[in-house]
Design a protein around this motif. Structure first.
Motif, PDB file in Angstrom:
ATOM      1  N   THR A 148       0.843  -1.193   0.000  1.00  0.00           N
ATOM      2  CA  THR A 148       0.000   0.000   0.000  1.00  0.00           C
ATOM      3  C   THR A 148       0.879   1.243   0.000  1.00  0.00           C
ATOM      4  N   VAL A 149       0.533   2.222  -0.817  1.00  0.00           N
ATOM      5  CA  VAL A 149       1.261   3.491  -0.858  1.00  0.00           C
ATOM      6  C   VAL A 149       0.609   4.447   0.134  1.00  0.00           C
ATOM      7  N   VAL A 150       1.418   4.966   1.047  1.00  0.00           N
ATOM      8  CA  VAL A 150       0.922   5.788   2.144  1.00  0.00           C
ATOM      9  C   VAL A 150       1.566   7.163   2.090  1.00  0.00           C
ATOM     10  N   LEU A 151       0.766   8.201   2.283  1.00  0.00           N
ATOM     11  CA  LEU A 151       1.254   9.579   2.316  1.00  0.00           C
ATOM     12  C   LEU A 151       1.181  10.098   3.741  1.00  0.00           C
ATOM     13  N   ALA A 152       2.292  10.631   4.228  1.00  0.00           N
ATOM     14  CA  ALA A 152       2.346  11.294   5.528  1.00  0.00           C
ATOM     15  C   ALA A 152       2.631  12.764   5.296  1.00  0.00           C
ATOM     16  N   GLY A 153       1.660  13.616   5.556  1.00  0.00           N
ATOM     17  CA  GLY A 153       1.806  15.038   5.288  1.00  0.00           C
ATOM     18  C   GLY A 153       0.966  15.471   4.110  1.00  0.00           C
ATOM     19  N   SER A 154       1.234  16.667   3.602  1.00  0.00           N
ATOM     20  CA  SER A 154       0.437  17.267   2.538  1.00  0.00           C
ATOM     21  C   SER A 154       1.241  17.358   1.247  1.00  0.00           C
ATOM     22  N   ALA A 274       9.767   0.771   1.492  1.00  0.00           N
ATOM     23  CA  ALA A 274      10.398   1.820   0.686  1.00  0.00           C
ATOM     24  C   ALA A 274       9.828   3.155   1.144  1.00  0.00           C
ATOM     25  N   MET A 275      10.639   4.205   1.056  1.00  0.00           N
ATOM     26  CA  MET A 275      10.159   5.514   1.499  1.00  0.00           C
ATOM     27  C   MET A 275      11.066   6.595   0.923  1.00  0.00           C
ATOM     28  N   CYS A 276      10.471   7.773   0.682  1.00  0.00           N
ATOM     29  CA  CYS A 276      11.256   8.951   0.322  1.00  0.00           C
ATOM     30  C   CYS A 276      10.455  10.189   0.696  1.00  0.00           C
ATOM     31  N   ASP A 277      11.136  11.333   0.746  1.00  0.00           N
ATOM     32  CA  ASP A 277      10.407  12.572   0.983  1.00  0.00           C
ATOM     33  C   ASP A 277      10.052  13.190  -0.361  1.00  0.00           C
ATOM     34  N   ILE A 278       9.011  13.997  -0.375  1.00  0.00           N
ATOM     35  CA  ILE A 278       8.519  14.587  -1.614  1.00  0.00           C
ATOM     36  C   ILE A 278       9.090  15.991  -1.726  1.00  0.00           C
ATOM     37  N   SER A 279      10.213  16.085  -2.405  1.00  0.00           N
ATOM     38  CA  SER A 279      10.865  17.372  -2.610  1.00  0.00           C
ATOM     39  C   SER A 279      10.696  17.866  -4.034  1.00  0.00           C
ATOM     40  N   ASP A 280      10.626  16.951  -4.995  1.00  0.00           N
ATOM     41  CA  ASP A 280      10.561  17.324  -6.409  1.00  0.00           C
ATOM     42  C   ASP A 280       9.214  17.038  -7.050  1.00  0.00           C
ATOM     43  N   GLY A 281       8.221  16.662  -6.262  1.00  0.00           N
ATOM     44  CA  GLY A 281       6.896  16.349  -6.791  1.00  0.00           C
ATOM     45  C   GLY A 281       6.538  14.895  -6.540  1.00  0.00           C
ATOM     46  N   LEU A 282       5.281  14.641  -6.189  1.00  0.00           N
ATOM     47  CA  LEU A 282       4.845  13.293  -5.839  1.00  0.00           C
ATOM     48  C   LEU A 282       5.102  12.304  -6.965  1.00  0.00           C
ATOM     49  N   VAL A 283       4.690  12.642  -8.191  1.00  0.00           N
ATOM     50  CA  VAL A 283       4.851  11.712  -9.313  1.00  0.00           C
ATOM     51  C   VAL A 283       6.331  11.410  -9.549  1.00  0.00           C
ATOM     52  N   GLN A 284       7.155  12.451  -9.528  1.00  0.00           N
ATOM     53  CA  GLN A 284       8.579  12.236  -9.796  1.00  0.00           C
ATOM     54  C   GLN A 284       9.237  11.431  -8.681  1.00  0.00           C
ATOM     55  N   ALA A 325      -0.890  18.970  -6.494  1.00  0.00           N
ATOM     56  CA  ALA A 325      -0.780  17.786  -5.643  1.00  0.00           C
ATOM     57  C   ALA A 325       0.095  16.704  -6.270  1.00  0.00           C
ATOM     58  N   LEU A 326       0.003  16.548  -7.596  1.00  0.00           N
ATOM     59  CA  LEU A 326       0.725  15.470  -8.262  1.00  0.00           C
ATOM     60  C   LEU A 326       2.165  15.843  -8.616  1.00  0.00           C
ATOM     61  N   THR A 327       2.396  17.090  -9.011  1.00  0.00           N
ATOM     62  CA  THR A 327       3.718  17.447  -9.507  1.00  0.00           C
ATOM     63  C   THR A 327       4.383  18.565  -8.732  1.00  0.00           C
ATOM     64  N   GLY A 328       3.695  19.143  -7.757  1.00  0.00           N
ATOM     65  CA  GLY A 328       4.305  20.187  -6.957  1.00  0.00           C
ATOM     66  C   GLY A 328       5.302  19.601  -5.976  1.00  0.00           C
ATOM     67  N   GLY A 329       6.344  20.340  -5.699  1.00  0.00           N
ATOM     68  CA  GLY A 329       7.357  19.877  -4.757  1.00  0.00           C
ATOM     69  C   GLY A 329       7.433  20.758  -3.528  1.00  0.00           C
ATOM     70  N   GLU A 330       8.392  20.418  -2.670  1.00  0.00           N
ATOM     71  CA  GLU A 330       8.785  21.203  -1.510  1.00  0.00           C
ATOM     72  C   GLU A 330       7.810  21.185  -0.351  1.00  0.00           C
ATOM     73  N   ASP A 331       6.830  20.304  -0.355  1.00  0.00           N
ATOM     74  CA  ASP A 331       6.055  20.104   0.867  1.00  0.00           C
ATOM     75  C   ASP A 331       6.842  19.237   1.838  1.00  0.00           C
ATOM     76  N   HIS A 332       7.735  18.411   1.304  1.00  0.00           N
ATOM     77  CA  HIS A 332       8.567  17.499   2.097  1.00  0.00           C
ATOM     78  C   HIS A 332       7.728  16.574   2.967  1.00  0.00           C
ATOM     79  N   ALA A 333       6.593  16.166   2.407  1.00  0.00           N
ATOM     80  CA  ALA A 333       5.837  15.062   2.996  1.00  0.00           C
ATOM     81  C   ALA A 333       6.623  13.769   2.774  1.00  0.00           C
ATOM     82  N   LEU A 334       6.196  12.710   3.411  1.00  0.00           N
ATOM     83  CA  LEU A 334       6.825  11.404   3.237  1.00  0.00           C
ATOM     84  C   LEU A 334       5.861  10.493   2.499  1.00  0.00           C
ATOM     85  N   VAL A 335       6.376   9.698   1.576  1.00  0.00           N
ATOM     86  CA  VAL A 335       5.568   8.690   0.905  1.00  0.00           C
ATOM     87  C   VAL A 335       6.260   7.350   1.105  1.00  0.00           C
TER      88      VAL A 335
END
Length: 388
Positions: A148-154, A274-284, A325-335
């Motif tokens: 399951t893909v989980v988003l923590a944050g916005s 697996a996990m990474c932070d969303i710095s460059d956009g969720l899709v990327q 939401a899909l391509t914006g970056g710099e929220d630094h949420a975790l996926v």
């Protein structure tokens, strides 16, 4: 300046020897050290007419500390290299230090040392360290079909805030810039949806997004499912109207992202593969996990949190908030990718699934072009086009 700046930083529990000696000494109880580093350059990653020194400090710390959390680690120390022109005001440097200290405190750590130098423009080099607490690091390469893909944050508020700043419609106040920064180039490209489809089939390459108030980080383009909302009349927007629409929160999210640091180790303890932070956009960024793991990741657009402030800003600017939401970056949420049996911790949402195959899809539709920030990409000046 060094004495004044370092006086802003408390001694952290993991810091055995802090500023004042040739090098810092940190405890490493786990026997392994997580290390990450980032550069921020004025005019490329932040603008002083859009953000205060304190804002820049918050963001510089956040983008590094989020990387530590994304490995499943607890931050233990931050190091700053600061280069600036000789005429830079001490007040700006102290505000920067205050922002760094405050963001480190949110993550349970502190600034343990650094260096200063002169330069023609302001540049920050930030390094963060972390401790794994006896757990293996959570890499990008461990996702498996069925997870399951989980988003923590916005995701999206930072890109929305940047778009408002770039539009000129957000009233600026409290900025400490000595001189205006150059204008931000905006880049847009289309989203095409097959007839009768309910999810996007193509995403923009990038757009008006950023890293660290980033005039060059073109991460967030306009996405159009159909003719979409027409932009409202542009021009100066009164501060009271901005507050009512919730735009202050969007701009604050861009200036001072708030990564969910504690959820990194929490997700690791729950078995995140697996996990990474969303710095460059969720899709990327989720695409990096898909590529490293050799899987396909399918996202559910309807599961992404898009609030009324984002919708209001999108209507004002004539774009689709789903793009942010899909391509914006710099929220630094975790996926993260979790086993399907793992419980969902508070503050997390299920936004997709891991499947056999390759790449990233949204609602089962392949992406013709991946969205997100490319550090060496060239801006695309073409205007947005409506689907045909």
């Amino acid at each position: 300046m060094i004495r004044a700046v370092t006086a802003r930083f408390r001694r952290g529990l993991d810091v055995l020897v802090g500023p004042g000696d040739d090098a810092a000494v940190l405890a490493a109880a786990d026997g392994r050290v997580v290390v990450t580093t980032d550069l921020l350059l004025e005019g490329r990653h932040f603008r002083r007419d859009w953000s205060s020194g304190e804002d820049v400090g918050h963001k510089a710390a956040a983008q590094n500390l989020a990387d530590v959390a994304a490995m499943g680690a607890r931050p233990t120390g931050l190091f700053l290299g600061l280069a600036a022109p000789g005429e830079t005001e001490l007040a700006w440097a102290l505000a920067l230090a205050d922002g760094l200290a405050a963001e480190c405190a949110r993550a349970g750590t502190t600034v343990a040392g650094g260096d200063v130098s002169s330069a023609d423009t302001i540049m920050l080099g930030v390094t963060a360290l972390g401790d794994l607490g006896g757990r293996p690091p959570v890499l990008r390469s461990g996702a498996r079909p069925g997870d399951t893909v989980v988003l923590a944050g916005s995701v999206g508020p930072s890109a929305a805030g940047l778009a408002l700043l770039a539009s000129g419609d957000y009233p600026l106040s409290g900025s400490d810039s000595p001189v205006p920064s150059p204008p931000t180039p905006l880049r847009t490209s289309p989203l095409r949806v097959p007839s009768g489809a309910t999810e996007p089939a193509a995403l923009p390459r990038g757009g008006a997004g950023s890293s660290g108030d980033h005039p060059g980080h073109d991460r967030n383009a306009a996405v159009h499912r159909d003719a979409g909302p027409e932009p409202v009349a542009r021009g100066d927007v009164e501060a009271e109207e901005v507050a009512m629409r919730g735009w202050d929160r969007l701009v604050a999210a861009h200036r001072r992202p708030r990564p969910p640091y504690q959820l990194g180790p929490t997700l690791a303890a729950l078995g995140a593969r697996a996990m990474c932070d969303i710095s460059d956009g969720l899709v990327q960024d989720i695409g990096h996990i898909a590529a490293a793991s050799g899987v396909r990741i399918d996202l559910r657009a309807a599961a992404l949190p898009i609030d009324e402030a984002m919708r209001s800003a999108a209507v004002h600017l004539g774009v689709d908030p789903l793009d942010w939401a899909l391509t914006g970056g710099e929220d630094h949420a975790l996926v993260a990718c979790l086993p399907p049996s793992a419980p969902l911790p508070p503050g997390c949402l299920r936004i997709g699934s891991v499947l056999p195959g390759t790449g990233v899809t949204v609602g089962g539709h392949p992406l013709l072009r991946a969205g997100g920030w490319n550090h060496f990409g060239n801006p695309d000046p073409s205007p947005p086009r409506r689907p045909v």
